[in-house]
Design a protein around this motif. Structure first.
Motif, PDB file in Angstrom:
ATOM      1  N   VAL A 150     -17.033   3.473  14.677  1.00  0.00           N
ATOM      2  CA  VAL A 150     -17.585   4.638  15.378  1.00  0.00           C
ATOM      3  C   VAL A 150     -16.533   5.737  15.506  1.00  0.00           C
ATOM      4  CG1 VAL A 150     -18.569   5.452  17.548  1.00  0.00           C
ATOM      5  CG2 VAL A 150     -19.308   3.274  16.596  1.00  0.00           C
ATOM      6  N   ALA A 151     -15.292   5.361  15.778  1.00  0.00           N
ATOM      7  CA  ALA A 151     -14.216   6.352  15.828  1.00  0.00           C
ATOM      8  C   ALA A 151     -14.032   7.017  14.472  1.00  0.00           C
ATOM      9  CB  ALA A 151     -12.914   5.697  16.279  1.00  0.00           C
ATOM     10  N   GLY A 152     -14.133   6.231  13.400  1.00  0.00           N
ATOM     11  CA  GLY A 152     -14.014   6.806  12.067  1.00  0.00           C
ATOM     12  C   GLY A 152     -15.115   7.800  11.766  1.00  0.00           C
ATOM     13  N   GLN A 153     -16.336   7.484  12.217  1.00  0.00           N
ATOM     14  CA  GLN A 153     -17.450   8.420  12.029  1.00  0.00           C
ATOM     15  C   GLN A 153     -17.185   9.716  12.802  1.00  0.00           C
ATOM     16  OE1 GLN A 153     -19.764   8.181   9.908  1.00  0.00           O
ATOM     17  NE2 GLN A 153     -20.715   6.173   9.792  1.00  0.00           N
ATOM     18  N   ALA A 154     -16.639   9.581  14.004  1.00  0.00           N
ATOM     19  CA  ALA A 154     -16.323  10.768  14.797  1.00  0.00           C
ATOM     20  C   ALA A 154     -15.260  11.617  14.109  1.00  0.00           C
ATOM     21  CB  ALA A 154     -15.858  10.354  16.197  1.00  0.00           C
ATOM     22  N   ARG A 155     -14.223  10.962  13.582  1.00  0.00           N
ATOM     23  CA  ARG A 155     -13.178  11.688  12.864  1.00  0.00           C
ATOM     24  C   ARG A 155     -13.748  12.379  11.626  1.00  0.00           C
ATOM     25  NH1 ARG A 155      -8.157  10.288  14.817  1.00  0.00           N
ATOM     26  NH2 ARG A 155      -8.099   8.326  15.992  1.00  0.00           N
ATOM     27  N   ASP A 156     -14.711  11.741  10.971  1.00  0.00           N
ATOM     28  CA  ASP A 156     -15.324  12.314   9.785  1.00  0.00           C
ATOM     29  C   ASP A 156     -16.063  13.607  10.130  1.00  0.00           C
ATOM     30  OD1 ASP A 156     -15.959  12.291   7.026  1.00  0.00           O
ATOM     31  OD2 ASP A 156     -17.903  11.400   7.429  1.00  0.00           O
ATOM     32  N   ILE A 157     -16.808  13.582  11.234  1.00  0.00           N
ATOM     33  CA  ILE A 157     -17.530  14.791  11.670  1.00  0.00           C
ATOM     34  C   ILE A 157     -16.551  15.902  12.036  1.00  0.00           C
ATOM     35  CG2 ILE A 157     -18.970  15.748  13.514  1.00  0.00           C
ATOM     36  CD1 ILE A 157     -20.440  13.064  13.599  1.00  0.00           C
ATOM     37  N   LEU A 158     -15.544  15.568  12.823  1.00  0.00           N
ATOM     38  CA  LEU A 158     -14.574  16.579  13.251  1.00  0.00           C
ATOM     39  C   LEU A 158     -13.735  17.084  12.091  1.00  0.00           C
ATOM     40  CD1 LEU A 158     -13.420  14.834  16.555  1.00  0.00           C
ATOM     41  CD2 LEU A 158     -14.911  16.838  16.356  1.00  0.00           C
ATOM     42  N   GLY A 159     -13.510  16.208  11.107  1.00  0.00           N
ATOM     43  CA  GLY A 159     -12.681  16.585   9.965  1.00  0.00           C
ATOM     44  C   GLY A 159     -13.321  17.591   9.042  1.00  0.00           C
ATOM     45  N   GLU A 160     -14.638  17.787   9.168  1.00  0.00           N
ATOM     46  CA  GLU A 160     -15.317  18.774   8.334  1.00  0.00           C
ATOM     47  C   GLU A 160     -14.831  20.185   8.628  1.00  0.00           C
ATOM     48  OE1 GLU A 160     -19.525  18.336   8.710  1.00  0.00           O
ATOM     49  OE2 GLU A 160     -19.489  16.187   8.269  1.00  0.00           O
ATOM     50  N   GLN A 161     -14.229  20.369   9.768  1.00  0.00           N
ATOM     51  CA  GLN A 161     -13.774  21.695  10.174  1.00  0.00           C
ATOM     52  C   GLN A 161     -12.331  21.979   9.752  1.00  0.00           C
ATOM     53  OE1 GLN A 161     -16.271  23.405  11.368  1.00  0.00           O
ATOM     54  NE2 GLN A 161     -17.481  21.515  11.348  1.00  0.00           N
ATOM     55  N   ARG A 162     -11.658  20.985   9.140  1.00  0.00           N
ATOM     56  CA  ARG A 162     -10.263  21.206   8.749  1.00  0.00           C
ATOM     57  C   ARG A 162      -9.899  20.287   7.596  1.00  0.00           C
ATOM     58  NH1 ARG A 162      -6.873  17.413  11.604  1.00  0.00           N
ATOM     59  NH2 ARG A 162      -8.112  16.044  12.929  1.00  0.00           N
ATOM     60  N   ASN A 163      -8.805  20.613   6.937  1.00  0.00           N
ATOM     61  CA  ASN A 163      -8.338  19.812   5.810  1.00  0.00           C
ATOM     62  C   ASN A 163      -7.335  18.768   6.307  1.00  0.00           C
ATOM     63  OD1 ASN A 163      -9.813  21.274   3.850  1.00  0.00           O
ATOM     64  ND2 ASN A 163      -8.243  22.885   3.848  1.00  0.00           N
ATOM     65  N   LEU A 164      -7.629  17.515   6.039  1.00  0.00           N
ATOM     66  CA  LEU A 164      -6.753  16.430   6.464  1.00  0.00           C
ATOM     67  C   LEU A 164      -5.695  16.155   5.404  1.00  0.00           C
ATOM     68  CD1 LEU A 164      -9.395  13.891   7.857  1.00  0.00           C
ATOM     69  CD2 LEU A 164      -8.141  15.657   9.120  1.00  0.00           C
ATOM     70  N   ASP A 165      -4.512  15.742   5.853  1.00  0.00           N
ATOM     71  CA  ASP A 165      -3.508  15.294   4.894  1.00  0.00           C
ATOM     72  C   ASP A 165      -3.776  13.829   4.552  1.00  0.00           C
ATOM     73  OD1 ASP A 165      -2.576  13.844   7.082  1.00  0.00           O
ATOM     74  OD2 ASP A 165      -0.818  15.114   7.410  1.00  0.00           O
ATOM     75  N   LEU A 166      -3.007  13.261   3.630  1.00  0.00           N
ATOM     76  CA  LEU A 166      -3.288  11.915   3.140  1.00  0.00           C
ATOM     77  C   LEU A 166      -3.189  10.854   4.238  1.00  0.00           C
ATOM     78  CD1 LEU A 166      -4.041  10.168   0.735  1.00  0.00           C
ATOM     79  CD2 LEU A 166      -1.616  10.022   0.131  1.00  0.00           C
ATOM     80  N   PRO A 167      -2.153  10.851   5.102  1.00  0.00           N
ATOM     81  CA  PRO A 167      -2.122   9.844   6.177  1.00  0.00           C
ATOM     82  C   PRO A 167      -3.337   9.925   7.102  1.00  0.00           C
ATOM     83  CG  PRO A 167       0.042  10.816   5.896  1.00  0.00           C
ATOM     84  CD  PRO A 167      -0.890  11.636   5.063  1.00  0.00           C
ATOM     85  N   ALA A 168      -3.771  11.154   7.436  1.00  0.00           N
ATOM     86  CA  ALA A 168      -4.933  11.304   8.318  1.00  0.00           C
ATOM     87  C   ALA A 168      -6.207  10.838   7.631  1.00  0.00           C
ATOM     88  CB  ALA A 168      -5.066  12.767   8.757  1.00  0.00           C
ATOM     89  N   LEU A 169      -6.324  11.118   6.339  1.00  0.00           N
ATOM     90  CA  LEU A 169      -7.504  10.685   5.591  1.00  0.00           C
ATOM     91  C   LEU A 169      -7.558   9.163   5.521  1.00  0.00           C
ATOM     92  CD1 LEU A 169      -9.971  11.603   3.941  1.00  0.00           C
ATOM     93  CD2 LEU A 169      -8.502  11.601   1.913  1.00  0.00           C
ATOM     94  N   ARG A 170      -6.417   8.541   5.283  1.00  0.00           N
ATOM     95  CA  ARG A 170      -6.367   7.078   5.242  1.00  0.00           C
ATOM     96  C   ARG A 170      -6.753   6.478   6.596  1.00  0.00           C
ATOM     97  NH1 ARG A 170      -0.642   6.333   2.022  1.00  0.00           N
ATOM     98  NH2 ARG A 170      -1.475   6.276  -0.107  1.00  0.00           N
ATOM     99  N   TYR A 171      -6.241   7.095   7.671  1.00  0.00           N
ATOM    100  CA  TYR A 171      -6.550   6.582   9.004  1.00  0.00           C
ATOM    101  C   TYR A 171      -8.042   6.678   9.291  1.00  0.00           C
ATOM    102  CZ  TYR A 171      -5.757   5.472  13.910  1.00  0.00           C
ATOM    103  OH  TYR A 171      -5.764   4.856  15.135  1.00  0.00           O
ATOM    104  N   LEU A 172      -8.646   7.805   8.914  1.00  0.00           N
ATOM    105  CA  LEU A 172     -10.087   7.998   9.103  1.00  0.00           C
ATOM    106  C   LEU A 172     -10.867   6.887   8.411  1.00  0.00           C
ATOM    107  CD1 LEU A 172     -11.962  11.383   8.494  1.00  0.00           C
ATOM    108  CD2 LEU A 172     -12.910   9.213   7.728  1.00  0.00           C
ATOM    109  N   HIS A 173     -10.534   6.630   7.159  1.00  0.00           N
ATOM    110  CA  HIS A 173     -11.309   5.656   6.392  1.00  0.00           C
ATOM    111  C   HIS A 173     -10.947   4.212   6.722  1.00  0.00           C
ATOM    112  CE1 HIS A 173     -12.212   9.101   3.463  1.00  0.00           C
ATOM    113  NE2 HIS A 173     -13.312   8.801   4.123  1.00  0.00           N
ATOM    114  N   ARG A 174      -9.740   4.015   7.284  1.00  0.00           N
ATOM    115  CA  ARG A 174      -9.405   2.679   7.772  1.00  0.00           C
ATOM    116  C   ARG A 174     -10.377   2.265   8.870  1.00  0.00           C
ATOM    117  NH1 ARG A 174      -4.005   3.149  10.035  1.00  0.00           N
ATOM    118  NH2 ARG A 174      -3.425   3.463   7.876  1.00  0.00           N
ATOM    119  N   GLN A 175     -10.831   3.252   9.640  1.00  0.00           N
ATOM    120  CA  GLN A 175     -11.798   2.982  10.699  1.00  0.00           C
ATOM    121  C   GLN A 175     -13.234   3.033  10.165  1.00  0.00           C
ATOM    122  OE1 GLN A 175     -10.477   6.127  13.412  1.00  0.00           O
ATOM    123  NE2 GLN A 175      -9.667   4.582  14.795  1.00  0.00           N
TER     124      GLN A 175
END
Length: 299
Positions: A150-175
């Motif tokens: 659920v946290a990953g889904q939330a990060r995915d929604i919020l991430g649409e408004q900005r460009n994530l770097d590779l560590p942040a993208l990995r963290y999002l999808h880890r969840q």
């Protein structure tokens, strides 16, 4: 002997087809839940659990199968909710109309709620030892809840408004993607009561497999057709989603996939060395990822 993925899929499909109806007390709700649950799918998550049970010397009992299939209930709930108009607003899933298109957003939401809740019933209401049931329930809650999927889904929604770097993208999808796949692998070790060091390595493999799964899914969104995937493609870029090809380019994403699969193979070998059991069964799951030969040669 470890079965093939196809054999696990057959076991899982048979169990789901014959047991969902027993626990749903409203006909339209059942139809909606069953529609998405039996719409197809690779059943990779419960198949991974069952494979680990057999690779660690366990036997797949009816109770074990029920606990494994609970994960498919929960995964299906996540897909139904992910497709809703308020989320990704998808009209196609596994080559069929999505649940809210077929039954309406309200019933689709309830179908997801029902599958999520029933998953925990199936994990906890069986003849497995109480300590095993408790640990499966705890780990599934962590994987699926507000510190996991659920946290990953939330990060995915919020991430649409900005460009994530590779560590942040990995963290999002880890969840978002990795948490349930990691749980699937760990659950097999919990069911056969493996030691904590073995559970840790199973979790490592599950995390690596989950990362590879997401990278590959991102690649397919760019390279495959809707007919091949059974869902809309090329949506990620249009919706400004953060993806591996979007961040690294297609070749860079393919290189990340190859490196992640190579790391998973190393964990697979480590598990065999630690336990004295063969973990060759993982190879058939890793074969799901088609890596181009020119990229694989670099790893």
């Amino acid at each position: 002997m470890v079965k093939s993925v196809a054999q696990y899929q057959e076991m899982i499909n048979d169990y789901l087809a014959h047991h969902l109806h027993d626990d749903v007390d409203e006909s339209t709700l059942f139809s909606s839940m069953n529609y998405s649950l039996m719409a197809g799918g690779k059943r990779l998550r419960p198949a991974l659990t069952l494979a680990v049970v057999e690779m660690t010397g366990g036997v797949i009992t009816a109770d074990c199968l029920q606990a494994a299939c609970a994960l498919e209930l929960l995964h299906t709930y996540s897909l139904i909710h992910d497709d809703l108009p308020a989320m990704d607003n998808d009209n196609l899933r596994r080559g069929k109309a999505t649940n809210h298109v077929r039954f309406g957003a309200g019933m689709a939401t309830l179908a997801g709620d029902g599958l999520l809740t029933l998953a925990f019933q199936w994990v906890s209401d069986n003849g497995l030892p109480s300590a095993v049931r408790a640990e499966l329930t705890r780990q599934l809650s962590l994987a699926a809840g507000p510190s996991g999927m659920v946290a990953g889904q939330a990060r995915d929604i919020l991430g649409e408004q900005r460009n994530l770097d590779l560590p942040a993208l990995r963290y999002l999808h880890r969840q978002k993607t990795g948490a349930l796949l990691q749980y699937a692998v760990k659950a097999g070790g919990i069911l056969t009561r493996q030691s904590e060091p073995v559970i840790e390595q199973l979790a490592r493999f599950g995390a690596q497999y989950g990362l590879a799964f997401q990278i590959y899914d991102d690649i397919l969104d760019v390279t495959a057709s809707a007919a091949q995937l059974g869902k809309a493609t090329h949506k990620d870029a249009g919706e400004h989603k953060n993806t591996y090809p979007g961040l690294l380019g297609l070749t860079g994403a393919q290189e990340q996939l190859a490196a992640t699969v190579a790391a998973a193979r190393q964990t697979q070998q480590r598990l065999s060395q630690m336990t004295g059991h063969s973990f060759d069964g993982f190879s058939q799951f890793l074969a799901y990822f088609k890596i181009s030969s020119n990229v694989e040669e670099k790893h």
